[in-house]
Design a protein around this motif. Structure first.
Motif, PDB file in Angstrom:
ATOM      1  N   GLU A  54       7.816   4.541  -5.580  1.00  0.00           N
ATOM      2  CA  GLU A  54       8.155   5.312  -6.775  1.00  0.00           C
ATOM      3  C   GLU A  54       9.101   6.467  -6.446  1.00  0.00           C
ATOM      4  O   GLU A  54      10.049   6.728  -7.195  1.00  0.00           O
ATOM      5  N   LYS A  55       8.876   7.153  -5.332  1.00  0.00           N
ATOM      6  CA  LYS A  55       9.770   8.235  -4.916  1.00  0.00           C
ATOM      7  C   LYS A  55      11.168   7.698  -4.619  1.00  0.00           C
ATOM      8  O   LYS A  55      12.175   8.310  -4.990  1.00  0.00           O
ATOM      9  N   GLU A  56      11.232   6.557  -3.944  1.00  0.00           N
ATOM     10  CA  GLU A  56      12.535   5.971  -3.621  1.00  0.00           C
ATOM     11  C   GLU A  56      13.261   5.558  -4.899  1.00  0.00           C
ATOM     12  O   GLU A  56      14.465   5.802  -5.036  1.00  0.00           O
TER      13      GLU A  56
ATOM     14  N   ASP B  55       0.812  -1.219   0.000  1.00  0.00           N
ATOM     15  CA  ASP B  55       0.000   0.000   0.000  1.00  0.00           C
ATOM     16  C   ASP B  55       0.847   1.272   0.000  1.00  0.00           C
ATOM     17  O   ASP B  55       0.329   2.369   0.156  1.00  0.00           O
ATOM     18  N   GLN B  56       2.143   1.137  -0.215  1.00  0.00           N
ATOM     19  CA  GLN B  56       3.059   2.274  -0.200  1.00  0.00           C
ATOM     20  C   GLN B  56       3.720   2.498  -1.555  1.00  0.00           C
ATOM     21  O   GLN B  56       4.849   2.966  -1.651  1.00  0.00           O
ATOM     22  N   ILE B  57       3.003   2.197  -2.643  1.00  0.00           N
ATOM     23  CA  ILE B  57       3.577   2.280  -3.985  1.00  0.00           C
ATOM     24  C   ILE B  57       4.063   3.699  -4.304  1.00  0.00           C
ATOM     25  O   ILE B  57       5.106   3.864  -4.936  1.00  0.00           O
ATOM     26  N   ASP B  58       3.344   4.717  -3.849  1.00  0.00           N
ATOM     27  CA  ASP B  58       3.799   6.091  -4.090  1.00  0.00           C
ATOM     28  C   ASP B  58       5.178   6.321  -3.481  1.00  0.00           C
ATOM     29  O   ASP B  58       6.042   6.947  -4.092  1.00  0.00           O
ATOM     30  N   GLU B  59       5.395   5.809  -2.275  1.00  0.00           N
ATOM     31  CA  GLU B  59       6.700   5.950  -1.620  1.00  0.00           C
ATOM     32  C   GLU B  59       7.768   5.138  -2.342  1.00  0.00           C
ATOM     33  O   GLU B  59       8.921   5.565  -2.438  1.00  0.00           O
TER      34      GLU B  59
END
Length: 78
Positions: free
Chosen positions: A70-72, A64-68
């Motif tokens: 992508e940022k990483e 559930d942390q796909i946005d994070e």
């Protein structure tokens, strides 16, 4: 712990830089884990595999942390 150790070994052998594991799992949870009562009760914490990977320098995220993630990945490419 045996599964966590095997995961760590594979991650190191394959030069993994980050992992996306199943949130809430007692082994793989990265933010929350089930409390073990089988009552669907979650508590803040990390699972055994997540903890071992992080202790060894791997970045671990929940699904559930796909946005994070992508940022990483963008930071790693930059």
């Amino acid at each position: 712990m045996k599964g966590a150790q095997a995961t760590l070994k594979l991650a190191a052998e394959h030069q993994v830089t980050l992992a996306i594991l199943k949130q809430d799992s007692p082994s793989c949870g990265s933010l929350y884990i089930y409390d073990g009562t089988f009552m669907d009760t979650k508590m803040p914490g990390e699972g055994t595999t997540t903890e071992l990977l992080r202790q060894n320098g791997f970045k671990v995220f929940g699904e559930d942390q796909i946005d994070e993630v992508e940022k990483e990945l963008a930071r790693m490419d930059g």
